[in-house]
Write an enzyme that holds these catalytic residues in place. Sequence first.
Site, PDB file in Angstrom:
ATOM      1  N   GLY A  58       0.789  -1.231   0.000  1.00  0.00           N
ATOM      2  CA  GLY A  58       0.000   0.000   0.000  1.00  0.00           C
ATOM      3  C   GLY A  58       0.816   1.273   0.000  1.00  0.00           C
ATOM      4  CG  HIS A  59       4.009   3.868   1.972  1.00  0.00           C
ATOM      5  ND1 HIS A  59       5.324   4.256   1.817  1.00  0.00           N
ATOM      6  CD2 HIS A  59       3.368   4.938   2.470  1.00  0.00           C
ATOM      7  CE1 HIS A  59       5.475   5.502   2.241  1.00  0.00           C
ATOM      8  NE2 HIS A  59       4.306   5.932   2.640  1.00  0.00           N
ATOM      9  CG  PHE A  60       3.084   5.245  -2.450  1.00  0.00           C
ATOM     10  CD1 PHE A  60       1.913   5.678  -1.840  1.00  0.00           C
ATOM     11  CD2 PHE A  60       4.278   5.851  -2.085  1.00  0.00           C
ATOM     12  CE1 PHE A  60       1.937   6.725  -0.913  1.00  0.00           C
ATOM     13  CE2 PHE A  60       4.302   6.884  -1.156  1.00  0.00           C
ATOM     14  CZ  PHE A  60       3.139   7.321  -0.575  1.00  0.00           C
ATOM     15  CB  VAL A  65       8.584   5.035  -1.000  1.00  0.00           C
ATOM     16  CG1 VAL A  65       9.463   5.876  -0.099  1.00  0.00           C
ATOM     17  CG2 VAL A  65       8.733   5.454  -2.452  1.00  0.00           C
TER      18      VAL A  65
END
Length: 156
Positions: A58-60, A65
């Site tokens: 989810g990041h990203f 990252v």
Amino acid sequence: MSESQTGASVGTIDILRIMEMIPHRYPMLLIDRVVDMHAGKGAVGIKNVTINEPQFTGHFPSQPVMPGVMIVESMAQTAAVLVVYTLGKESEGKLVYFMTIDEARFRKPVTPGDQMHIHVSALKQRGPVWKFEGKAMVDGKLAAEAIFSAMILDKK
């Protein structure tokens, strides 16, 4: 005083020994080994960043990252291993809580495939409270830095 308080350097501390020293576990155990440790002074933690880690879903998803807070947490875990090593075996498994995070700066993104070298230096200690300077380096370049303090406490 424990034998480790002499300030002498210790060899590599592997992941199994880290898990004896601090209570963190997957997915929040963020260091893979500790090297170049000097009791009461400083240490270097190693974090191998891989795409398999849950934060990257989810990041990203299109450009993974490592979240800055997780970089700072890896600094804190390296510092926790240093504190436990400095205080000796009786402090193993105790909890180390953040108290402050100051002057955090993120200079360069950390991405899967990177190896972070997390340098922590003890700035001062008073009772159970320790203050540190941390720097996360990737390929010899500064990725992040912070000044932070933490308190070591017994588990309840």
